[in-house]
Design a protein around this motif. Structure first.
Motif, short mmCIF file in Angstrom:
data_model
loop_
_atom_site.label_atom_id
_atom_site.label_comp_id
_atom_site.label_asym_id
_atom_site.label_seq_id
_atom_site.Cartn_x
_atom_site.Cartn_y
_atom_site.Cartn_z
N VAL A 1 8.33 -18.33 -12.90
CA VAL A 1 7.35 -18.58 -11.76
C VAL A 1 8.12 -20.37 -11.39
CG1 VAL A 1 5.43 -18.92 -10.53
CG2 VAL A 1 6.20 -16.75 -12.08
N SER A 2 8.09 -20.38 -10.38
CA SER A 2 8.28 -22.20 -9.64
C SER A 2 7.35 -22.14 -8.25
CB SER A 2 9.87 -22.43 -10.13
OG SER A 2 10.63 -21.68 -8.83
N ARG A 3 7.28 -23.22 -7.97
CA ARG A 3 7.43 -22.70 -6.58
C ARG A 3 7.88 -21.75 -5.64
NH1 ARG A 3 3.06 -27.23 -4.02
NH2 ARG A 3 3.65 -27.39 -1.60
N ASP A 4 9.27 -22.61 -5.55
CA ASP A 4 10.29 -22.12 -4.84
C ASP A 4 10.58 -20.75 -4.74
OD1 ASP A 4 10.72 -24.27 -3.26
OD2 ASP A 4 13.01 -25.03 -3.87
N GLU A 5 9.77 -20.89 -6.02
CA GLU A 5 10.22 -19.09 -6.61
C GLU A 5 9.18 -18.32 -5.81
OE1 GLU A 5 10.46 -15.75 -9.98
OE2 GLU A 5 9.00 -16.22 -9.91
N VAL A 6 8.09 -18.56 -5.64
CA VAL A 6 6.70 -17.76 -5.00
C VAL A 6 7.20 -18.49 -3.68
CG1 VAL A 6 4.52 -18.42 -4.67
CG2 VAL A 6 5.30 -18.05 -6.82
N LYS A 7 7.30 -19.61 -2.61
CA LYS A 7 7.53 -19.72 -1.84
C LYS A 7 8.82 -18.77 -1.44
CE LYS A 7 8.55 -23.86 0.17
NZ LYS A 7 9.26 -24.93 -0.36
N ALA A 8 10.10 -17.99 -1.93
CA ALA A 8 10.55 -17.45 -1.78
C ALA A 8 10.40 -15.80 -1.42
CB ALA A 8 11.97 -17.42 -2.32
N LEU A 9 8.98 -15.45 -2.83
CA LEU A 9 8.84 -13.81 -2.64
C LEU A 9 7.70 -13.90 -1.76
CD1 LEU A 9 8.95 -14.15 -6.09
CD2 LEU A 9 10.20 -12.63 -5.41
N SER A 10 7.41 -15.02 -0.92
CA SER A 10 6.02 -14.95 0.36
C SER A 10 6.56 -14.90 1.26
CB SER A 10 5.21 -16.36 -0.02
OG SER A 10 5.89 -16.65 0.15
N GLY A 11 8.02 -15.55 1.17
CA GLY A 11 8.68 -14.84 2.42
C GLY A 11 9.08 -13.87 2.55
N TRP A 12 9.71 -13.47 1.64
CA TRP A 12 9.86 -11.76 1.38
C TRP A 12 9.29 -10.97 2.19
CZ3 TRP A 12 13.51 -13.48 -3.21
CH2 TRP A 12 14.61 -14.06 -3.16
N MET A 13 8.29 -11.21 1.54
CA MET A 13 7.25 -10.74 1.47
C MET A 13 6.45 -10.77 3.00
SD MET A 13 5.99 -8.89 -0.62
CE MET A 13 4.37 -8.37 -0.15
N THR A 14 6.63 -11.43 4.23
CA THR A 14 5.88 -11.76 5.21
C THR A 14 7.56 -10.92 6.12
OG1 THR A 14 5.27 -13.79 5.37
CG2 THR A 14 6.49 -13.07 7.38
N TYR A 15 8.91 -10.37 5.84
CA TYR A 15 9.57 -9.30 6.43
C TYR A 15 9.46 -7.91 6.29
CZ TYR A 15 10.28 -13.89 8.29
OH TYR A 15 10.43 -15.50 8.76
N LYS A 16 9.14 -8.19 4.52
CA LYS A 16 8.83 -6.66 4.46
C LYS A 16 7.92 -5.94 5.46
CE LYS A 16 8.98 -6.44 -0.17
NZ LYS A 16 8.38 -6.81 -2.16
N THR A 17 6.51 -6.97 5.17
CA THR A 17 5.80 -6.15 5.80
C THR A 17 5.74 -5.99 7.29
OG1 THR A 17 4.81 -8.13 6.44
CG2 THR A 17 3.70 -6.95 4.69
N ALA A 18 7.10 -6.66 7.78
CA ALA A 18 7.70 -6.26 8.75
C ALA A 18 8.12 -5.38 9.70
CB ALA A 18 7.92 -7.82 10.00
N ILE A 19 9.31 -5.75 9.25
CA ILE A 19 10.39 -4.34 8.42
C ILE A 19 9.32 -3.07 8.59
CG2 ILE A 19 10.93 -4.30 6.27
CD1 ILE A 19 13.02 -3.52 9.12
N VAL A 20 8.79 -2.91 7.88
CA VAL A 20 7.71 -1.47 7.74
C VAL A 20 6.51 -1.41 8.19
CG1 VAL A 20 8.70 -0.80 5.18
CG2 VAL A 20 6.78 -1.91 5.88
N ASP A 21 6.63 -2.37 9.53
CA ASP A 21 5.99 -2.21 9.95
C ASP A 21 4.57 -1.89 9.85
OD1 ASP A 21 5.08 -2.71 13.03
OD2 ASP A 21 6.50 -0.96 14.44
N ILE A 22 3.88 -2.88 8.98
CA ILE A 22 2.45 -2.68 8.53
C ILE A 22 1.34 -3.60 8.72
CG2 ILE A 22 2.41 -0.92 7.02
CD1 ILE A 22 2.58 -3.21 4.78
N PRO A 23 0.24 -4.15 10.03
CA PRO A 23 0.20 -4.57 10.03
C PRO A 23 -0.34 -6.12 9.28
CG PRO A 23 -1.83 -3.24 10.15
CD PRO A 23 -0.41 -2.72 9.74
N LEU A 24 0.54 -6.71 8.15
CA LEU A 24 0.01 -7.56 7.32
C LEU A 24 1.09 -9.09 7.31
CD1 LEU A 24 -0.60 -5.38 4.89
CD2 LEU A 24 -2.62 -6.47 5.24
N GLY A 25 0.83 -9.85 7.30
CA GLY A 25 1.63 -11.38 6.61
C GLY A 25 2.51 -11.39 5.51
#
Ligand code: AKG
Length: 418
Positions: A79-103
């Motif tokens: 785990v590192s700062r950059d890994e967590v930043k990347a994973l949080s970005g992937w989560m943003t686009y993951k919730t968006a592609i499945v269209d659930i109302p989350l960030g």
């Protein structure tokens, strides 16, 4: 690994690839390439022998334009700062592609949990929960399980938060045990969406899943459930691996028996249904119809991608292909169902859990699985529409085009402060 790839740079290059097809200003794209904020903290706990030990921990809140930040907390030495930043970005686009109302958000502690007792892990988790308390909440940021965390850790976080807040708010966290407000189907959800997405891809490509051969890299929760479900759909699992190595049987094996063997011995290696012991790299490059990478980031770099023989890849892990590997696979016409769609079952059922918590009502497993299937099929259809509309070569770019547009629209619709 010959390629040293920073996952945060991978995320940013995936966004850049999609930006060319989007009707979104460069200033907004720039905003959508960076987290809104990152907590970096040091947690000090007492070991069982009385010594103190310090652990670095992070929570990245990437984007909240579409709803509360959402994403798991992992315990891993990498785990590192950059890994967590990347994973949080992937989560943003993951919730968006499945269209659930989350960030999107993500967190982690730098630790190998195997080296610590249960009571040490409880002290550490509660310490992290105390740090997180001001920034989480059912309408603010909703953590969940990730690599090496599960119901036990989620229940500790829920209990710490509710005790300190003097409330009951089960929706502050998802992936809880059933009796603590967890949802039916959540444990299986990541593996389930991985195979549903693979099924849709086979259908789209006019390929038969019945009798197709499958290799699964990583036999943790997502990997082994995907193996079990794809076997139930009529495909043949011929290879699997974990951090100790891999197993291969060209005639296939029973994925549940392989999991039982791993539970007993700690690894799939030595499973009696295997013909041959192979390496992790062998599993990724076998001549199979479907490859499911289900371990960590950067499992396949450009060199390994040259050797990949699968026709379809469904990414159960987050970020298993480096951008250079993606480019090689695109050249080779391998159809990659990207992580943000393929493994979105976890967060989708987490969303269902959050809804059930707010309704103070529980859904049946049948209902959860049915609703999950609808969400994944709709997301795959949206990906394919964009893939065809822009004549794209890479399904990942299509997924980002859909997802980024949704996040950008929410940002613009909110207007700006005068
Ligand atoms: C992931 O999809 O990578 C997660 O961290 C799961 C998040 C969730 O269940 O909220």
């Amino acid at each position: 690994m010959s390629e040293d790839t920073n996952p945060f740079e991978s995320l940013q290059s995936q966004i850049d690839d999609a930006a060319a097809y989007l009707d979104v200003g460069d200033d907004i794209i720039e905003r959508l390439k960076h987290p809104e904020r990152v907590l970096e903290t040091n947690l000090t706990i007492e070991r069982d022998d009385g010594d103190l030990e310090r652990f670095k921990a992070f929570r990245s809140q990437f984007n909240g334009d579409r709803g509360p930040y959402k994403g798991g907390i992992r315990y891993h030495p990498q785990v590192s700062r950059d890994e967590v930043k990347a994973l949080s970005g992937w989560m943003t686009y993951k919730t968006a592609i499945v269209d659930i109302p989350l960030g999107g958000g993500k967190g982690g502690i730098v630790i190998d949990p195997d080296d610590y007792s249960e009571s040490e892990l409880e002290r550490l988790t509660r310490s992290f929960a105390r740090e997180l308390r001001p920034m989480i909440g059912e309408d603010r940021d909703v953590p969940a399980p990730d690599v090496n965390t599960g119901q036990r850790e989620m229940n500790w976080i829920k209990d710490t938060y509710e005790t300190l807040e003097n409330t009951t708010e089960p929706g502050v966290i998802t992936g809880k045990a059933l009796d603590s407000g967890g949802s039916e189907g959540r444990v299986e959800a990541t593996g389930r969406s991985t195979v549903l997405a693979a099924r849709e891809a086979f259908d789209y490509l006019d390929k038969d899943l019945e009798g197709a051969t499958v290799a699964v890299q990583g036999y943790g929760n997502a990997g082994w459930i995907a193996a079990k479900l794809i076997d139930e759909m009529g495909a043949t699992v011929v290879a699997a691996s974990d951090s100790s190595g891999g197993i291969y049987n060209p005639d296939g094996f029973d994925p549940v028996a392989a999991k039982d063997h791993k539970n007993e011995t700690g690894s799939v290696v030595g499973f009696e249904g295997s013909e041959e012991t192979v390496t992790n790299a062998d599993v990724l490059t076998l001549d199979v119809d479907l490859l499911i990478p289900a371990a960590l980031e950067n499992a396949i770099d450009a060199d390994l991608a040259e050797e990949v023989k699968a026709d379809v890849i469904s990414e159960a892990a987050n970020g298993p292909l480096t951008p250079n590997a993606d480019a090689v696979l695109e050249e080779k016409d391998v159809f990659v169902v990207p992580d943000i769609l393929a493994n979105a079952g976890g967060v989708t059922v987490s969303y269902f859990e959050w809804v059930q918590n707010r309704q103070r009502f529980s859904w049946s497993e049948e209902r959860v699985n049915e609703e999950l299937e609808g969400v994944i099929v709709d997301a795959f259809d949206a990906l394919v529409d964009t893939y065809e509309e822009h004549d794209l070569e890479n399904p990942r770019t299509a997924a980002y085009v859909v997802a980024i547009q949704r996040v950008a629209d929410a940002f613009e619709e909110a207007g700006s402060w005068p």
